[in-house]
Structures are given as structure tokens and as C-alpha cells.
Design a protein around this motif. Structure first.
Motif, short mmCIF file in Angstrom:
data_model
loop_
_atom_site.label_atom_id
_atom_site.label_comp_id
_atom_site.label_asym_id
_atom_site.label_seq_id
_atom_site.Cartn_x
_atom_site.Cartn_y
_atom_site.Cartn_z
N SER A 52 -5.13 -51.87 4.77
CA SER A 52 -4.86 -50.95 3.67
C SER A 52 -6.19 -50.42 3.17
CB SER A 52 -4.11 -51.65 2.54
OG SER A 52 -2.84 -52.09 2.99
N THR A 53 -6.25 -49.15 2.83
CA THR A 53 -7.50 -48.54 2.42
C THR A 53 -7.24 -47.55 1.30
OG1 THR A 53 -9.41 -47.26 3.16
CG2 THR A 53 -7.31 -46.75 4.19
N SER A 54 -8.26 -47.33 0.48
CA SER A 54 -8.21 -46.30 -0.55
C SER A 54 -9.10 -45.12 -0.19
CB SER A 54 -8.64 -46.89 -1.89
OG SER A 54 -9.95 -47.43 -1.81
N ALA A 55 -9.63 -45.13 1.07
CA ALA A 55 -10.47 -44.01 1.51
C ALA A 55 -9.64 -42.74 1.60
CB ALA A 55 -11.10 -44.33 2.86
N ARG A 56 -10.33 -41.62 1.40
CA ARG A 56 -9.62 -40.34 1.41
C ARG A 56 -9.68 -39.64 2.77
NH1 ARG A 56 -11.41 -37.70 -4.45
NH2 ARG A 56 -10.55 -39.41 -5.75
N SER A 57 -10.69 -39.92 3.61
CA SER A 57 -10.82 -39.28 4.92
C SER A 57 -11.02 -40.35 5.99
CB SER A 57 -12.01 -38.31 4.95
OG SER A 57 -13.23 -39.00 4.81
N VAL A 58 -10.83 -39.93 7.24
CA VAL A 58 -10.99 -40.86 8.36
C VAL A 58 -12.43 -41.33 8.45
CG1 VAL A 58 -10.84 -41.09 10.88
CG2 VAL A 58 -9.07 -39.86 9.64
N GLN A 59 -13.39 -40.41 8.26
CA GLN A 59 -14.80 -40.79 8.31
C GLN A 59 -15.15 -41.80 7.23
OE1 GLN A 59 -17.43 -39.53 10.62
NE2 GLN A 59 -18.02 -41.49 9.78
N GLU A 60 -14.60 -41.61 6.02
CA GLU A 60 -14.85 -42.55 4.93
C GLU A 60 -14.25 -43.91 5.24
OE1 GLU A 60 -13.97 -42.95 0.11
OE2 GLU A 60 -13.46 -41.10 1.20
N PHE A 61 -13.07 -43.90 5.85
CA PHE A 61 -12.43 -45.17 6.23
C PHE A 61 -13.28 -45.93 7.25
CE2 PHE A 61 -9.72 -47.11 9.54
CZ PHE A 61 -9.25 -48.19 8.82
#
Length: 469
Positions: free
Chosen positions: A151-160
């Protein structure tokens, strides 16, 4: 579960350890307690005290109220002392108070209700932004066959990927655009590039390419231009695999020309005016010139094959013509016998003696004539080759005899049984035929284990040959 048992379980089942998490940003010294799910960023911070609960507690704790009286009024009798409970409310020890007491109780009630409403509003102002600030999203990551869920709160794939220390190599391929937004249930796949080697023109080129590509894709990535006749191993449509070695073979062709001699034919004919046993050359033979064009095939600079593609006669050969004498001089007729007498007998005796002398002289002349015939013969030009038992395979000659070294030769232009003298080699007898031209004599070399002796003999041009019988 004890900490020791949990560590043992992680060692036996390493994949269960990563359920719900991804990478740990290249830190190898983390313990199992340090691994934190990536879904909520607030979980990474230390737990702060609940200030709202403290504020509500302070507001709901009421101090002991003070009772006022009117100026000039008589002092009221002392009321029973009030006791404060642990909850902060005022509890009066006496009985039911008067009118002033009931008003104070209503004031306390409304004051407490206002404090509770203010606390509810404060809690809502804090809880609502916290709840809806950054929601978490469930994502599945397939990193070259290793599947992880988190689970992630990142907004973009690169940020994830950055949050979890996942790096992408220059030749790696990601199934999703790195700048795209993440969404619930999203699946991200990373295809890692594999190393392989391309060999071409004496060089080794290292390239990296992801699975699913072909050998031709690797050739193109290495910057190699393949000619139509070049060869690729494995085939260009084969799928690449890690550590594969690809061979690029450069194929070239060229044409060369070469002049070869054309043997002339040696023909014979009878001459009735030439004395029998004598020969003469009436036309000298001359070799022709044949121009042969070859196509040569090279692979990586090494000659593989050489094939004749055309033949052009530059000069025609001239046949050699030899005449063989067939004239036989008639013998003289015998003289008629005369009657004998004593005187004539003496003459006959002398005549007989002379005859004997003449006979002896003729005999001597005959011998000289034989030597003169041998020395006076005109030789012919032949080409000499050699053959042996390895070539003949133990077969009989064309004349029905077995070949013998130092005696047997094969020739197509002279009759079988002809005795010849080869200048520099001696006397031989034509006992065999062959597949060579008319001006070629093949000398038998005897028993040989292979054809090395014949190959060493080679071809000898322009050798003089005499017919001696």
C-alpha cells in the motif's frame, strides 16, 4: 510468537517476510522490526500525544463556584461546605438550596454543554483533514518475476519507486509510464535487461536487452549492419537469453581468372615413301591457352570454396603430325647359275670367297644401318605424367598384361606394343590406354601406397620421344 521463532520462520520462508512491503532503500542492517509498510506516510513518524483529549479534559474540569450577595444585604447563614469530586463537578453537601442555588446550577449546566460542543467542533476540525489528507492505494509490483504487494500514498509511479528504493537501469523497461498516477489495484511490471555478447569482424560487443527480444534486435542494438549474404548464428528470429553469444559471419565473394594450357593432339599417319621403321614430324604441336574464371567464397576472410563459372579459349592448340614410314625396299633377284669348269671353278671359288666377304661386309653394313636408323630418327614432343598401382588398383593393362615399372607406359596416340625411347628415361612399351590427350605419355611407377609419388612427378612438358619399333 517469540522474536527468535519469527526470525527462524523468516529464514525458512524469506518471501513471507516481504508480504505487504517492498524494498528498504539499500539498507542491509535493518531488523524485522524496522521494516514498515509503505501504505501510510504518517505511520513513519512518531506517535504524537492527543492534544484534543487533553483540551477536552481541561475544559470539562470546573473549579469551585463562588456565591455572590447583594450590597447591604444581611449575611446569609453559612452554607454547608461544598465538596469537589474527582470529576471536577461541584457537589454541595447541604440539602436543596434556594432560588439562587437553582440559578447557579442552570449556569453550570449550560456552561458544560457549551464546553462539550466546542470540544466536538475542535475534534472534527482535526480529524476530518487528517482522514482525507492522503489516502493509501494498493499496488502490485512485478520486478522481473518477483511479485510484491504493498500500500502506498505516492501519487505517481516514479514517486512510488523512489520511496521504496527501486532503481531502473538504462536498458530496463517499465510497463507503465513513470509519470503516470497510481490507482487502486494497479500492476507495475519491470523487465530487467540481460547481458549478451555479439561477435563481428573480430570484435566482441557487449549489449543488454530485455527478454522477449530477438537476435536481430540485439544485432541492431550493437550497431552492426548485416549484408544480404552474411550469416547470423543463432538465427535472427531466435529469442535472446542471458549470456548468449551471437556470431556475425561476414560472407564475401570475388572472381579470379587463371590461364591453363590446352594439350595438343599427337596424330600419326603412314608414309609409303618413307622407309619402314623411320618417322618424321611434318607439323610441330603447340599447346593452346584456356582462360578459366573462378568464383571464390570467403567467410570472415577465410577461403571456403572455389568454383569455375566460365572458360574461354584464348589460343587454340596445334596438333602434332608424325609420319611413320611403310616403304620396304625389294630384295635383288638372284643371278642365274653358270656351267662350271676347272677354270670357272676357280673363279667360283674366288667368287664364293668374295661373296662371303661381301656377305660379311653387308652384315656389317646392316648393323651400321641399324645404328644409323636409331640415330637418324626424328623425335616427337610429348607431355609426361605418372601413375601407379594406387591409381591402377591392380588392374590389367589394355593389352592384357599386368603393368610393370620401367617397361609399361600408357598412351592414346601410339599403337599398343610400340617400343619407344623417352629422352632421359629410357625404353618403354606402349601397353595401356588412358584418359589423357594424344600427346601425353603416362609412365607406370610400380607399387605405391598412395599417389604421392605420382603427384611429385607432376607434368613435364616438351619431352622428346622416339619410336624405335
Amino acid at each position: 510468537m517469540s522474536l527468535y521463532k519469527k526470525k527462524k520462520d523468516d529464514e525458512l520462508n524469506p518471501n513471507s517476510k516481504f508480504k505487504g512491503i517492498l524494498y528498504t532503500a539499500h539498507k542491509s542492517s535493518f531488523s524485522d522490526e524496522d521494516l514498515t509498510p509503505i501504505g501510510s506516510r504518517s505511520a513513519r513518524h512518531k506517535k504524537k500525544p492527543n492534544k484534543l483529549a487533553e483540551a477536552v479534559s481541561r475544559l470539562t474540569t470546573v473549579k469551585k463556584p463562588r456565591l455572590s450577595r447583594a450590597r447591604g444585604a444581611q449575611k446569609a447563614p453559612a452554607a454547608p461546605a461544598a465538596e469537589s469530586s474527582a470529576t471536577g463537578r461541584v457537589v454541595f453537601a447541604g440539602g436543596r438550596s434556594g432560588k439562587g442555588g437553582r440559578g447557579n446550577m442552570r449556569d453550570h449546566f449550560f456552561r458544560n454543554v457549551g464546553i462539550i460542543c466546542a470540544a466536538i467542533v475542535a475534534v472534527s476540525c482535526i480529524a476530518i483533514p487528517t482522514t482525507f489528507a492522503k489516502p493509501t492505494t494498493d499496488i502490485t509490483l512485478n520486478d522481473n518475476g518477483r511479485v510484491l504487494q504493498a500500500s502506498t500514498s505516492a501519487r505517481s509511479v516514479q514517486e512510488f519507486l523512489d520511496d521504496n528504493g527501486v532503481t531502473i537501469g538504462p536498458d530496463d523497461v517499465v510497463s507503465t509510464d513513470l509519470s503516470s498516477a497510481v490507482y487502486e489495484g494497479q500492476s507495475i511490471t519491470i523487465y530487467r535487461a540481460m547481458p549478451l555478447t555479439v561477435k563481428s569482424n573480430g570484435q566482441e560487443i557487449e549489449v543488454s536487452i530485455v527478454a522477449g527480444h530477438t537476435v536481430q534486435d540485439a544485432i541492431d542494438k550493437a550497431g552492426i549492419v548485416v549484408a544480404p549474404d552474411d550469416e547470423i548464428y543463432p538465427s535472427p528470429d531466435s529469442l535472446v537469453r542471458s549470456g548468449m553469444v551471437i556470431d556475425h559471419i561476414i560472407v564475401t565473394t570475388q572472381e579470379t581468372t587463371e590461364n591453363q594450357p590446352i594439350p595438343f593432339e599427337n596424330t600419326t599417319r603412314d608414309n609409303a615413301e618413307l622407309e619402314k621403321g623411320k618417322t618424321q614430324i611434318v607439323q610441330e604441336g603447340a599447346e593452346g591457352v584456356l582462360q578459366v574464371t573462378y568464383k571464390e567464397l570467403y567467410k570472415n576472410g577465410v577461403l571456403i570454396s572455389r568454383d569455375s563459372i566460365s572458360e574461354d579459349v584464348i589460343q587454340q592448340p596445334v596438333n602434332q603430325i608424325m609420319e611413320i614410314g611403310t616403304y620396304v625396299k625389294p630384295e635383288p633377284e638372284p643371278e642365274p647359275k653358270k656351267s662350271t669348269s676347272s677354270s670357272s671353278g676357280k673363279k667360283n671359288t674366288g667368287s664364293s670367297s668374295n661373296k662371303g666377304s661381301s656377305s660379311g661386309s653387308n652384315k656389317g653394313n646392316s648393323s651400321n644401318k641399324g645404328e644409323s636408323d636409331l640415330n637418324g630418327k626424328q623425335g616427337m614432343k610429348f607431355q609426361l605424367t605418372a601413375y601407379c598401382s594406387f591409381c591402377n588398383s591392380g588392374s590389367k593393362t589394355s593389352s592384357g598384361t599386368y603393368p610393370s615399372a620401367g617397361r609399361t607406359v600408357a598412351c592414346n596416340s601410339l599403337p599398343l606394343g610400340t617400343r619407344i625411347y623417352i629422352e632421359g628415361y629410357g625404353e618403354y612399351v606402349v601397353e595401356d590406354r588412358g584418359g589423357m590427350g594424344g600427346n601425353v605419355i603416362d609412365i607406370y611407377m610400380g607399387d605405391q601406397p598412395n599417389d604421392d609419388a605420382c603427384n611429385a612427378f607432376g607434368r613435364k612438358h616438351g619431352v622428346t620421344v622416339y619410336v624405335i619399333g
